[in-house]
Design a protein around this motif. Sequence first.
Motif, PDB file in Angstrom:
ATOM      1  N   TYR A  91       0.865  -1.183   0.000  1.00  0.00           N
ATOM      2  CA  TYR A  91       0.000   0.000   0.000  1.00  0.00           C
ATOM      3  C   TYR A  91       0.901   1.233   0.000  1.00  0.00           C
ATOM      4  CZ  TYR A  91      -3.343  -3.477   1.728  1.00  0.00           C
ATOM      5  OH  TYR A  91      -4.120  -4.599   1.890  1.00  0.00           O
ATOM      6  N   GLU A  92       0.733   2.081  -0.999  1.00  0.00           N
ATOM      7  CA  GLU A  92       1.564   3.278  -1.125  1.00  0.00           C
ATOM      8  C   GLU A  92       0.684   4.520  -1.089  1.00  0.00           C
ATOM      9  OE1 GLU A  92       4.793   2.939  -4.206  1.00  0.00           O
ATOM     10  OE2 GLU A  92       3.596   1.180  -4.773  1.00  0.00           O
ATOM     11  N   ALA A  93       0.824   5.283  -0.012  1.00  0.00           N
ATOM     12  CA  ALA A  93       0.074   6.527   0.085  1.00  0.00           C
ATOM     13  C   ALA A  93       0.636   7.549  -0.891  1.00  0.00           C
ATOM     14  CB  ALA A  93       0.154   7.063   1.510  1.00  0.00           C
ATOM     15  N   SER A  94      -0.241   8.364  -1.428  1.00  0.00           N
ATOM     16  CA  SER A  94       0.207   9.364  -2.408  1.00  0.00           C
ATOM     17  C   SER A  94      -0.217  10.770  -2.023  1.00  0.00           C
ATOM     18  CB  SER A  94      -0.373   9.036  -3.792  1.00  0.00           C
ATOM     19  OG  SER A  94      -1.793   8.995  -3.743  1.00  0.00           O
ATOM     20  N   GLY A  95      -0.615  10.953  -0.768  1.00  0.00           N
ATOM     21  CA  GLY A  95      -1.121  12.272  -0.378  1.00  0.00           C
ATOM     22  C   GLY A  95      -0.151  13.113   0.403  1.00  0.00           C
ATOM     23  N   GLY A  96       1.117  12.697   0.497  1.00  0.00           N
ATOM     24  CA  GLY A  96       2.087  13.429   1.295  1.00  0.00           C
ATOM     25  C   GLY A  96       2.751  14.559   0.537  1.00  0.00           C
ATOM     26  N   GLN A  97       3.875  15.023   1.133  1.00  0.00           N
ATOM     27  CA  GLN A  97       4.575  16.170   0.579  1.00  0.00           C
ATOM     28  C   GLN A  97       5.759  15.759  -0.300  1.00  0.00           C
ATOM     29  OE1 GLN A  97       3.302  19.242   1.139  1.00  0.00           O
ATOM     30  NE2 GLN A  97       1.682  18.117   2.214  1.00  0.00           N
ATOM     31  N   GLY A  98       5.828  14.496  -0.649  1.00  0.00           N
ATOM     32  CA  GLY A  98       6.958  14.035  -1.444  1.00  0.00           C
ATOM     33  C   GLY A  98       8.123  13.650  -0.546  1.00  0.00           C
ATOM     34  N   GLY A  99       9.212  13.202  -1.144  1.00  0.00           N
ATOM     35  CA  GLY A  99      10.370  12.800  -0.363  1.00  0.00           C
ATOM     36  C   GLY A  99      10.201  11.408   0.219  1.00  0.00           C
ATOM     37  N   LEU A 100      11.066  11.070   1.162  1.00  0.00           N
ATOM     38  CA  LEU A 100      11.034   9.754   1.772  1.00  0.00           C
ATOM     39  C   LEU A 100       9.872   9.619   2.746  1.00  0.00           C
ATOM     40  CD1 LEU A 100      14.836   9.169   2.465  1.00  0.00           C
ATOM     41  CD2 LEU A 100      13.456   8.371   0.527  1.00  0.00           C
ATOM     42  N   ARG A 101       9.318   8.404   2.793  1.00  0.00           N
ATOM     43  CA  ARG A 101       8.146   8.158   3.631  1.00  0.00           C
ATOM     44  C   ARG A 101       8.450   7.096   4.681  1.00  0.00           C
ATOM     45  NH1 ARG A 101       4.197   6.742  -1.315  1.00  0.00           N
ATOM     46  NH2 ARG A 101       6.069   5.568  -1.854  1.00  0.00           N
ATOM     47  N   ARG A 102       7.527   6.964   5.618  1.00  0.00           N
ATOM     48  CA  ARG A 102       7.613   5.872   6.580  1.00  0.00           C
ATOM     49  C   ARG A 102       7.367   4.547   5.870  1.00  0.00           C
ATOM     50  NH1 ARG A 102       4.026   9.637   9.145  1.00  0.00           N
ATOM     51  NH2 ARG A 102       4.794  10.476  11.121  1.00  0.00           N
ATOM     52  N   GLY A 103       7.881   3.471   6.476  1.00  0.00           N
ATOM     53  CA  GLY A 103       7.586   2.130   6.015  1.00  0.00           C
ATOM     54  C   GLY A 103       7.102   1.284   7.180  1.00  0.00           C
ATOM     55  N   LEU A 104       6.135   0.430   6.934  1.00  0.00           N
ATOM     56  CA  LEU A 104       5.601  -0.432   7.997  1.00  0.00           C
ATOM     57  C   LEU A 104       5.312  -1.810   7.424  1.00  0.00           C
ATOM     58  CD1 LEU A 104       4.613  -0.480  11.006  1.00  0.00           C
ATOM     59  CD2 LEU A 104       2.311  -0.113  10.092  1.00  0.00           C
TER      60      LEU A 104
END
Length: 404
Positions: A91-104
Amino acid sequence: MGPFSVVFTFLLTASLAYYVYTPFPDGVEEPWKLMLLDATFRTAQRLGFGHYIRSIRRFREVLLESDAGEDFVPGVKVSDVTFSGVPVRVYEASGGQGGLRRGLLYFHGGGWALGRAKKGSYDKLTRIVSAELDAVVVSVDYRLYPEVQFPEPYLDCLAAAKHFLSAEVLSRYSVDPERVGVSGDSAGGNLAAAVAQEISQDSSMTVKFSAQALVYPALQALDFHTPSCIQNQNIPVLSRSSLVQFWIQYLGVDLSLKEPFLSNQHSGLQQPLLTPELRARFNWTLLLSAEHQKNQSPVVAGQGLEGILEKAPGLLDIRASPLLANPEVLSKCPKAYILTCEFDVLRDDGLMYTQRLQNVGVQVTNAHYKDGFHGCFSMLFWPLEFDVGRRAFRHYISWLQDNL
């Protein structure tokens, strides 16, 4: 309506009420809804054909495991792939500000026998987690009993974890290597704790988990007379009898030994492999507060199942029972969130693990729900909606936002 119809209707109603009714202690939230859920599961088990696990799976697929669909949480990309040969849903969220994201990395519950990453409440739950954390969530479809037994589910989860934590895969999904966590509920909490321990001490892993979030995890199979096991032995969704059944299935123990296990005969005093040091690691008289000991006394059999620990080595294997890990292993573990529920046979497993981790300096947040019961965390959606589940899920998300 004639006299016969009146009597028949009365008897039918009374019979249904008797079948559904289960006495609960004060404090259980929405008891009638929980009674109906329990009665439905019991009916599915009794009416099933073939192996009872497969019967329950078919029931869940029909009533509880419908597809969420792309519109359930807009903006989350879903893809089904394999990590080192293990099926996963990403599942990849696409609503953030770009850049690196958290992983779970998430491991679903179900007694190592039930549940699916790609269906029902788990699919819905992980979609929401991805969106709210602006995270890449990997939900693992590890193999289940009766098709496999320990250590296969654990090995599936460990393989998927190592694949996800590789620099190449983290880069592919734009995941920050400093913000990768592992999580799971019930049997999935067991797998998450075990995988976190292994990764934390693996010198070949350049990226390790920075956090673990365990939801009412099952952590040991040596004492089925903990205060929470006795207090909640008949509380749905997980009775004490069912807990023992799931454990002996997972560990490949002969099902005819269920009653001796319920009596703690497998961990009796005559077992030479259970040294005093090892017993102290699951001794709830040392690890639980007086409040949670409930004025109960330990049950340790003098005689019992001779040689069972040699015949079923998984009983002492920390990959199956993470609570038994030595202090050196625990001290390397990432900070932890451990959710426990008052009306849950597994309550004391989580509380003991909290204490053991804290004893070696690991930062632990214990979220305890005095009106919670086993399974409530994933009961967020119609027809299985509970307020305590919504509260537990919100706090879980809040902790991950602050700690991952």
